[in-house]
Design an enzyme around this catalytic site. Structure first.
Site, PDB file in Angstrom:
ATOM      1  N   HIS A 291      43.511  33.762   5.189  1.00  0.00           N
ATOM      2  CA  HIS A 291      44.394  33.972   6.333  1.00  0.00           C
ATOM      3  C   HIS A 291      43.996  33.109   7.518  1.00  0.00           C
ATOM      4  CE1 HIS A 291      45.995  38.202   4.994  1.00  0.00           C
ATOM      5  NE2 HIS A 291      46.214  37.248   4.110  1.00  0.00           N
ATOM      6  N   ASP A 292      42.716  32.841   7.649  1.00  0.00           N
ATOM      7  CA  ASP A 292      42.243  32.018   8.755  1.00  0.00           C
ATOM      8  C   ASP A 292      42.703  30.574   8.610  1.00  0.00           C
ATOM      9  OD1 ASP A 292      40.834  31.474  11.100  1.00  0.00           O
ATOM     10  OD2 ASP A 292      38.977  31.045  10.039  1.00  0.00           O
TER      11      ASP A 292
ATOM     12  N   THR B 182      46.117  27.280  12.385  1.00  0.00           N
ATOM     13  CA  THR B 182      45.176  26.170  12.341  1.00  0.00           C
ATOM     14  C   THR B 182      44.501  26.133  10.975  1.00  0.00           C
ATOM     15  OG1 THR B 182      43.287  27.432  13.163  1.00  0.00           O
ATOM     16  CG2 THR B 182      44.743  26.414  14.810  1.00  0.00           C
TER      17      THR B 182
ATOM     18  N   SER C 107      40.922  32.009  13.931  1.00  0.00           N
ATOM     19  CA  SER C 107      42.246  32.143  14.544  1.00  0.00           C
ATOM     20  C   SER C 107      42.853  33.500  14.227  1.00  0.00           C
ATOM     21  CB  SER C 107      43.176  31.021  14.072  1.00  0.00           C
ATOM     22  OG  SER C 107      43.360  31.063  12.658  1.00  0.00           O
TER      23      SER C 107
ATOM     24  N   ASP D 136      38.082  28.812  12.207  1.00  0.00           N
ATOM     25  CA  ASP D 136      37.910  28.992  13.644  1.00  0.00           C
ATOM     26  C   ASP D 136      38.246  30.403  14.121  1.00  0.00           C
ATOM     27  OD1 ASP D 136      40.615  28.942  13.236  1.00  0.00           O
ATOM     28  OD2 ASP D 136      41.042  27.295  14.619  1.00  0.00           O
TER      29      ASP D 136
ATOM     30  N   HIS E  11      43.533  37.553  -5.934  1.00  0.00           N
ATOM     31  CA  HIS E  11      44.464  38.631  -6.250  1.00  0.00           C
ATOM     32  C   HIS E  11      44.092  39.328  -7.556  1.00  0.00           C
ATOM     33  CE1 HIS E  11      47.737  36.536  -3.603  1.00  0.00           C
ATOM     34  NE2 HIS E  11      46.777  37.083  -2.899  1.00  0.00           N
TER      35      HIS E  11
ATOM     36  N   PHE F  96      41.404  25.108  10.418  1.00  0.00           N
ATOM     37  CA  PHE F  96      39.956  25.173  10.546  1.00  0.00           C
ATOM     38  C   PHE F  96      39.425  26.593  10.343  1.00  0.00           C
ATOM     39  CE2 PHE F  96      41.552  21.819  13.392  1.00  0.00           C
ATOM     40  CZ  PHE F  96      40.967  20.712  12.792  1.00  0.00           C
TER      41      PHE F  96
END
Length: 614
Positions: free
Chosen positions: A122-123, A198, A204, A202, A369, A200
Site C-alpha cells: 500500500h505504501d 508515491t 505515505s 516513505d 494473498h 518510495f
C-alpha cells in the site's frame, strides 16, 4: 547550490466521497516545482524532487513502469485474448480450478510477516481511481448498454459450485485510470495505468501523498499527527467519509482517517497503520524533550524522517530477507556486504527511477494473498506465556470494520495474536474467507480475491507468463512439458485444460503456481525476479534512503541507532497492554530456539540521544 526548475503536473489526492474521487484529476497543470538540494533537506510529501535529475520520478498519478510491452487485444486497451482469438478463461473458474482453499499453517512465519507485506504494498502502489462506481450492485449484472464507463465486472458462471447464481452473478471491478484519460500525462497510444501514491518507501500510508493531505492529518502542534483519545488510548481521527470507505452497521463502528484510503480494510492492517502513526507522535515527543528550541515544523519533519528510516531498516534488513532470501538480495544489490568508513552504503543512483512496475504491483507483490488467515486469534499473556483465548475473529466479519480493535482490549489481543499465530503456508491455496467471502459486508457471500487479481492483471495488460519467463532467464516454453521445471506436473496438466497454448498462460496465474526453489525465498523464480528488480530500484532510486548518506540526513551515530529498529519494539512501544514480545516478531516465538519472548524494555531500542542539539 545550483537550482533546478521543472514544470510539473501535480495531483492533489483527495480523501473525498466517490463522486469527487472519480473527478480528482485536474484539468490543467500550471504549477512549478523548485528543487533545491541545499535548502530542501526533507522529502516532499508527493515525492517530487527526490530525483534532481528527473523530479517527477516516483510521484503520484504517473504511469506504472513496464518491464515488457503491454498485452492488449487491440494494442491499446482491450483485454487480451488467446492466440486463437477466443477469450481468456473466466477468472473465477481459473481460481476454482487451479487454486485450492485448504488452510495449512506456515511452520516459521507469523501473520505479521504477511500483513507487513500488505502495508508495504500500500505504501508503494495504489491503482488510480478504482472506487466509487458500482459495476455489479448487489452482485447483479447491469445491462451492457447501461454499464458505466470503465466498468469491467467479473462474470460468475451460473454453475459456480459455491456462489449461488440467484445472489451472485458477477463481481464488481472498475478499470484503473490510465494515461488515455489523464490530461497531465503524455499519451503514447497505449493505455498505461496510473498509481495514485508515491513509489518510495516513505510511509505515505501515514503522511499522505500531497502537501494538502498531509496538512489535514497534522495537529500543527509540537510536531504531532492528529489523534483522538478515547478508551484510554490514542486512535486515528474519524474519517469524514466513513459511509463510503467503511461498513458502519452499528454505533460502535468506526472508520479511521489516515494517509491511505485502504487503512480500514482489515483489523491487522489497521493495527500496523496505528502503530506507525503513534510512533511518529512518540518520536516527536522525545525529540521535543531533547531539543526544546526546535520549532513545530522541525519536530514534525525530523520525527517523520526517523519514522521512515526505521521502517526502511525493518523492510530491508529484517522483512525482505525472509521473503526474498538474503543470498538473493545480496546477489542482486538489495543488500550490500560492505559500507564506507562512516557505515553508509551510498548506493544511490541519481538516474534510477523508483517507479513501481506494473508486473510488481499487479501480480508479483499480490502473492501475499495466498498467505491470508481466515480466523484471527485473540492471544492473552499469562506470566511469561502467551496463549490463545477460546475466541477468535472471523476475517470477513470485520473487513472495513476496524471498530473491533476498540472493543475491550482487542487491539492488544489481536496484536499479540498477529505475532504468535502463523500465517497460511505460501502455496497454491487461498483461505475461503478471501476466496468466497471477501468484502461480503452483511451478505452471506462476497468476492474472490484470486479471481479479482487475475481480472485486474488483464485490465492492466500484463505481458504473458512466457514473456516474463524469458525476461527472467528461465527460457521460453514452446510446449507444456517445458513448464515442469517450475510448476508441478499435475498443475501444468490443469493449465493445459484451460488455455489453448502454453503461450496464452497469464503471469498472474502461473507466477503464483511456481515451486519455491530459490534459496530462502517464499515465491517462485519468476515472481522473485520481478520483486528483486523492483526493490533494487526502490532502494537505489531513493535519494533519501536511510543508508544513502547523501540525502538521508543522518550521521554515523544516528545510522547505527536506526539499524537497531525492529517490528517487535515498534509494536511494544505503541500498544497499550503489550508487555512481552519475541525479538523477531516476524518469526514464531520459540522458547529454546533463540526467539523466546522477552520483556518489551529488554528489546533493542533506537535511542534518540544522537539527535540532541543537532
Amino acid at each position: 547550490m545550483k537550482r533546478r526548475r521543472v514544470w510539473m503536473c501535480l495531483m492533489v489526492l483527495l480523501v473525498l466521497p466517490s463522486a469527487l474521487i472519480r473527478n480528482s484529476v485536474l484539468a490543467v497543470c500550471p504549477l512549478v516545482a523548485s528543487c533545491d538540494e541545499g535548502t530542501a533537506p526533507y522529502r516532499t510529501m508527493d515525492g517530487s524532487c527526490n530525483s534532481l535529475y528527473s523530479p517527477l520520478y516516483g510521484t503520484p498519478y504517473r504511469p506504472y513502469r513496464r518491464l515488457l510491452p503491454a498485452w492488449y487485444a487491440d494494442g491499446v486497451s482491450e483485454p487480451a485474448r488467446m492466440a486463437s482469438g477466443r477469450p481468456l478463461p473466466n477468472a473465477r473458474q481459473l481460481s476454482m480450478a487451479l487454486f485450492g482453499e485448504a488452510e495449512g499453517r506456515d511452520g516459521r512465519n507469523t501473520i505479521i510477516n504477511m500483513q507487513f507485506g500488505q502495508l508495504v504494498a500500500h505504501d508503494m502502489s495504489f491503482t488510480a481511481d478504482v472506487f466509487g462506481v458500482k459495476c455489479c450492485p448487489g452482485g447483479k449484472r447491469i445491462p451492457p448498454d447501461l454499464l458505466p464507463p470503465r466498468c469491467m465486472p467479473l462474470e460468475v458462471p451460473p454453475d459456480d459450485p459455491v456462489l449461488p447464481p440467484e445472489d451472485i452473478q458477477c463481481m464488481s471491478m472498475l478499470r484503473t485510470k490510465t494515461t488515455l484519460e489523464h490530461p497531465c500525462v503524455t499519451n503514447y497510444g497505449t493505455a498505461e495505468q496510473l498509481s495514485s501514491v508515491t513509489a518510495f518507501l516513505d510511509l505515505s500510508i501515514v503522511y499522505g501523498n500531497s502537501h494538502d493531505q498531509t496538512a489535514s492529518l497534522r495537529e500543527h502542534r509540537a510536531g504531532r499527527m492528529l489523534v483522538e483519545h478515547r478508551h484510554g488510548q490514542d486512535w486515528p481521527p474519524p474519517n469524514p467519509n466513513a459511509s463510503h470507505l467503511c461498513q458502519m452497521r452499528h454505533e460502535t463502528d468506526v472508520c479511521y482517517l489516515t494517509g491511505d484510503l485502504r487503512s480500514n480494510q482489515s483489523p491487522h492492517l489497521a493495527i500496523l497503520q496505528i502503530a506507525h502513526l503513534l510512533e511518529h507522535n512518540r518520536l516527536a515527543g522525545e525529540l521535543a524533550r531533547l531539543n526544546p528550541c526546535w520549532d513545530e515544523e522541525r519536530l514534525f519533519q525530523e520525527a517523520r524522517r526517523i519514522n521512515i528510516a526505521k521502517y526502511q531498516s525493518i523492510v530491508f534488513n529484517d522483512w525482505l530477507p525472509m521473503y526474498l532470501g538474503r543470498a538473493n538480495m545480496l546477489q542482486h544489490g538489495l543488500l550490500q556486504d560492505g559500507t564506507d568508513a562512516d557505515g553508509f552504503v551510498r548506493d544511490y543512483n541519481p538516474l534510477e527511477d523508483a517507479t513501481v512496475s506494473n508486473a510488481f504491483g499487479t501480480a508479483a507483490f499480490r502473492y501475499f494473498h495466498n498467505m491470508i488467515v481466515g480466523q484471527l486469534g485473540l492471544y492473552q499473556e499469562s506470566g511469561t506465556e502467551q496463549s490463545l483465548l477460546s475466541d477468535s475473529v472471523r476475517l470477513s466479519d470485520w473487513l472495513r470494520r476496524p471498530g473491533v480493535l476498540e472493543q475491550s482490549n482487542n487491539r492488544e489481543l489481536l496484536t499479540r495474536g498477529m505475532t504468535s499465530q502463523p500465517h497460511d503456508a505460501a502455496n497454491d491455496q487461498l483461505t475461503p474467507e478471501a476466496k468466497h467471502f471477501l468484502f461480503r459486508n452483511a451478505n452471506p457471500y462476497g468476492a474472490d480475491l484470486k479471481a479479482i487479481d487475475i481480472h485486474r492483471a488483464r485490465d492492466h495488460g500484463l505481458a504473458r507468463y512466457n514473456d516474463f519467463r524469458e525476461l527472467c532467464g528461465l527460457g521460453r516454453a514452446t510446449r507444456w512439458e517445458d513448464l515442469y521445471g517450475e510448476i508441478p506436473r499435475a498443475t501444468v496438466d490443469r493449465l493445459a485444460r484451460w488455455y489453448d497454448t502454453v503461450d496464452d498462460v497469464e503471469l498472474a496465474v502461473a507466477g503464483a503456481l511456481e515451486n519455491h526453489r530459490e534459496a530462502g525465498a517464499t515465491v517462485g523464480p519468476t515472481f522473485l525476479c520481478i520483486l528483486l528488480e523492483q526493490f533494487r530500484r526502490t532502494r537505489t532510486g531513493d535519494r533519501f534512503f536511510f543508508e544513502n548518506g547523501v540525502g538521508a540526513g543522518f550521521d554515523a551515530s544516528q545510522l547505527g541507532e536506526l539499524r537497531k529498529a525492529t517490528i517487535a519494539r515498534l509494536l511494544c512501544d505503541n500498544t497499550e497492554g503489550l508487555r512481552r514480545m519475541q525479538p523477531n516478531a516476524f518469526l514464531l516465538p520459540e522458547a529454546d530456539g533463540g526467539n523466546a519472548p522477552a520483556a518489551c524494555d529488554e528489546l533493542p531500542e533506537v535511542l534518540l540521544e544522537p539527535w540532541r542539539g543537532r
